[in-house]
Structures are given as C-alpha cells and as structure tokens.
Design an enzyme around this catalytic site. Sequence first.
Site, PDB file in Angstrom:
ATOM      1  N   ASP A  21     -30.397 -75.297   0.097  1.00  0.00           N
ATOM      2  CA  ASP A  21     -29.288 -75.260  -0.867  1.00  0.00           C
ATOM      3  C   ASP A  21     -27.951 -75.104  -0.132  1.00  0.00           C
ATOM      4  OD1 ASP A  21     -31.160 -75.333  -2.902  1.00  0.00           O
ATOM      5  OD2 ASP A  21     -31.078 -73.187  -3.315  1.00  0.00           O
TER       6      ASP A  21
ATOM      7  N   ASN B 188     -36.324 -82.277   3.923  1.00  0.00           N
ATOM      8  CA  ASN B 188     -36.847 -81.565   5.090  1.00  0.00           C
ATOM      9  C   ASN B 188     -37.938 -82.442   5.710  1.00  0.00           C
ATOM     10  OD1 ASN B 188     -39.196 -81.155   3.597  1.00  0.00           O
ATOM     11  ND2 ASN B 188     -38.678 -79.062   3.027  1.00  0.00           N
TER      12      ASN B 188
HETATM   13  N1  ATP Z   1     -35.284 -70.469  11.869  1.00  0.00           N
HETATM   14  C1  ATP Z   1     -34.069 -71.021  11.740  1.00  0.00           C
HETATM   15  N2  ATP Z   1     -33.084 -70.766  12.629  1.00  0.00           N
HETATM   16  C2  ATP Z   1     -31.867 -71.313  12.496  1.00  0.00           C
HETATM   17  N3  ATP Z   1     -31.539 -72.157  11.495  1.00  0.00           N
HETATM   18  C3  ATP Z   1     -32.464 -72.447  10.584  1.00  0.00           C
HETATM   19  C4  ATP Z   1     -33.793 -71.887  10.638  1.00  0.00           C
HETATM   20  N4  ATP Z   1     -34.491 -72.353   9.570  1.00  0.00           N
HETATM   21  C5  ATP Z   1     -33.648 -73.159   8.888  1.00  0.00           C
HETATM   22  N5  ATP Z   1     -32.446 -73.221   9.488  1.00  0.00           N
HETATM   23  C6  ATP Z   1     -31.276 -74.004   9.038  1.00  0.00           C
HETATM   24  O1  ATP Z   1     -31.481 -74.368   7.685  1.00  0.00           O
HETATM   25  C7  ATP Z   1     -31.561 -75.793   7.560  1.00  0.00           C
HETATM   26  C8  ATP Z   1     -32.525 -76.168   6.457  1.00  0.00           C
HETATM   27  O2  ATP Z   1     -33.786 -75.618   6.736  1.00  0.00           O
HETATM   28  P1  ATP Z   1     -35.157 -76.370   6.371  1.00  0.00           P
HETATM   29  O3  ATP Z   1     -35.276 -77.598   7.150  1.00  0.00           O
HETATM   30  O4  ATP Z   1     -36.218 -75.343   6.452  1.00  0.00           O
HETATM   31  O5  ATP Z   1     -34.852 -76.787   4.841  1.00  0.00           O
HETATM   32  P2  ATP Z   1     -35.718 -76.688   3.503  1.00  0.00           P
HETATM   33  O6  ATP Z   1     -37.177 -76.751   3.841  1.00  0.00           O
HETATM   34  O7  ATP Z   1     -35.161 -77.668   2.563  1.00  0.00           O
HETATM   35  O8  ATP Z   1     -35.357 -75.241   3.015  1.00  0.00           O
HETATM   36  P3  ATP Z   1     -35.585 -74.646   1.564  1.00  0.00           P
HETATM   37  O9  ATP Z   1     -36.732 -73.709   1.739  1.00  0.00           O
HETATM   38  O10 ATP Z   1     -34.312 -73.944   1.277  1.00  0.00           O
HETATM   39  O11 ATP Z   1     -35.861 -75.790   0.629  1.00  0.00           O
HETATM   40  C9  ATP Z   1     -31.930 -76.295   8.942  1.00  0.00           C
HETATM   41  O12 ATP Z   1     -31.515 -77.628   9.115  1.00  0.00           O
HETATM   42  C10 ATP Z   1     -31.154 -75.310   9.821  1.00  0.00           C
HETATM   43  O13 ATP Z   1     -29.775 -75.645   9.877  1.00  0.00           O
HETATM   44 MG    MG Z   2     -35.341 -77.996   0.452  1.00  0.00          MG
END
Ligand code: ATP
Ligand code: MG
Length: 327
Positions: A269, A199
């Site tokens: 995930d 992320n």
């Molecule tokens: N508010 C949102 N609206 C639409 N899609 C979202 C939103 N938040 C996350 N996503 C989708 O989920 C994907 C992964 O989210 P994010 O970048 O927050 O990953 P992360 O921080 O690894 O999440 P995690 O908390 O599961 O580890 C994004 O690339 C998008 O496709």
């Molecule tokens: Mg993550």
Amino acid sequence: MKDYLKKFSSTGILVIGDLMVDQYIWGKVKRISPEAPVPVVEVTDENLLLGGAANVANNVISLGGKVFIAGTIGQDDLGKLLVNKFTEKGYNTEGIIIDSNRPTTVKTRVIAHSQQIVRFDREIKSDISKSTISHIAEYVKSCLPHIQGIIISDYSKGLITKKLVKTIVEIAGPKKFIAVDPKTGHFGYYKGVSLITPNVNEASSGSGIEIVDEKTLIAAGKSLLKKLQCKAVIITRGDEGMSLFEKNGAITHIPTCAREVYDVTGAGDTVIATLTLSRAAGAKLSDAAIIANHAAGAVVGEVGTSVATQRSIINSMKTCKPEVIKS
Ligand SMILES: Nc1ncnc2c1ncn2[C@@H]1O[C@H](COP(=O)(O)OP(=O)(O)OP(=O)(O)O)[C@@H](O)[C@H]1O
Ligand SMILES: [Mg+2]
C-alpha cells in the site's frame, strides 16, 4: 528528489478500491472453555484501523497529498465509522457508495499474549452492480480537474471489475497517470493502465512465468508489459526491493537497505501511494520508484507504523543509499 516531496501538498490523487476495516481485539487467556476445546479470551482492548484501499488513501494523506476516494461500504455501523474517519482526515468522500447488498468488509483478528488466535472475515466478494459502476464513473469525471493521478487498489473484494477498469481508463487515460496494485486472477482486467505493481507471486501468476532468478524475473516483467500494454511494470520483491520495467525497454533494479524488519504488512500500500504521488508530482518513473522504495523500507522498519511520511522518506534517503542497477 526532495523537490517532488514539496509538490505533494498540491497533488490530488483519486484512490479507487476495496475499502476495508482491520479490527484488532486484544486479550488474555487464562482458561480453556468448558463448552469446547478452545481458549477463552478475556478482552482487554479493541481498535479499528483503515485497511485495503482505505490504507492506501491513508498513506497518501500522511505523505501530505490530497485524497479523493471511491468505493463501497455496507449499510452498517462500520460503514458509518469509515466515513467518519475519512471525513476527520480530510478526504473528499462523495465517491463512497452505500451498497445495501453487502456488508462493510472487516477482518477481525483476536490476539492474546502477542499471538493471533483466530481471524474472521466478514465480506461479500461478488462483483459490484452496473449502477455502482456508473456512480463511480460519474465521480471519476467530477474529480478530473482536481487530480493528477489515480490509484486502483484491488483486494479482490468485488469492487474492481473488468468493466470498471475499462471505464476508468476510457475516462481518465492517457492524460492521468493510472496505477494499479493488482491481485492474482485479475490480470486480464488491467489493460491500458499506466503502471501495475505486482509482488513476485502476483507477477509470476499474471505472466505465467514462475520467477525464480533474474532471467525469469526479466521475462515476467517484459511479458506483463506486453500483455497489459501499459507504460511500466514494477515488480516488488520484498527484502530485495523492486524492479522497474519500462515500455522503452529500460529495466531498473532498486535494492533495499539492510534493516531490521518489524512489520511488512501494508508495504504494498505504501509503495503504490508513494509511487503515484511522486509520479503525479512530476518525478520520472525511476525516481518515483526510488522514493517509493525508501518509503516502504521505512515503514517495514518502524514499530507500529503502517503509513509513510515525508520525514521518514527524507531520513531514509540520508542513511540509505542503495546502488540502483540499470540493465
Ligand atoms: N524486509 C524488507 N526490507 C526492506 N524493505 C522491504 C522489506 N520487505 C518489503 N520491503 C519494501 O516493501 C516493498 C513491497 O514489499 P513486497 O514486495 O513484500 O509487497 P507486497 O507483497 O505487495 O506487500 P503487501 O503484504 O503489503 O501486499 C518492497 O519493494 C520493498 O521496498
Ligand atoms: Mg501487495
């Protein structure tokens, strides 16, 4: 893209990572304890869900793929419960190793009146032993004829070490697609894998470039590609979707559709599971990323679901057609 979804049922994915249990305890608070200034929770309900790498595997199964899973559990009741849940769902569990030096990782959340009161974690995060690494290596070898892709799901709980990743890459790369959901602090471990999906925070810390705008985003993506010598990097950007950086220089930004968001936990995930399954089923990386973006968007927009399904992806594709930008 629907053609790739049809191929999921004949696609085998090996998930290697930190297996966890998410425990939820619900209750009501009516008084403060006479023993200390804390609420007394009268427990009304309790349940256990698959977490960490186990949730990634759960996504692969709910998408219709075949799952092989490797990781450790403790010599305890929760470990047995995990194995039972996996067996019920049809996973091959021969890669699950009982490690008597650590408990099964569990995160317990106590929730009263829809509010989390406390979370406590039971885990030992030290690196796995040499013998556990050799066990996993043997299992990876035995899986090779049955799988098209490998997911390394790193939650920094001790399973994913530099040595383990190197061993996996030596055994399976470059023939099998190896995708990593990374954790901050471990970027030095992932050299030679096919793809990583940090992320924004993880990509900033892994590249040493703080992502604040498009310019820094692109610099961070390119820097990670070079550092890790991988084929691609996908930086997930929450409600801004994701950006794919490929070795050939192509950059693709995939936005999300505006939607009401209920629960973003586990979106990462869903991304790694859908992406790897799509790629392993033959989709090119940019298509695999678009499918994963639909899957994650659908999951965050639904109440009470933490896993993607083919139906939710197809529904999202019908209603949501974000404009993909190549740069
Ligand atoms: N508010 C949102 N609206 C639409 N899609 C979202 C939103 N938040 C996350 N996503 C989708 O989920 C994907 C992964 O989210 P994010 O970048 O927050 O990953 P992360 O921080 O690894 O999440 P995690 O908390 O599961 O580890 C994004 O690339 C998008 O496709
Ligand atoms: Mg993550």
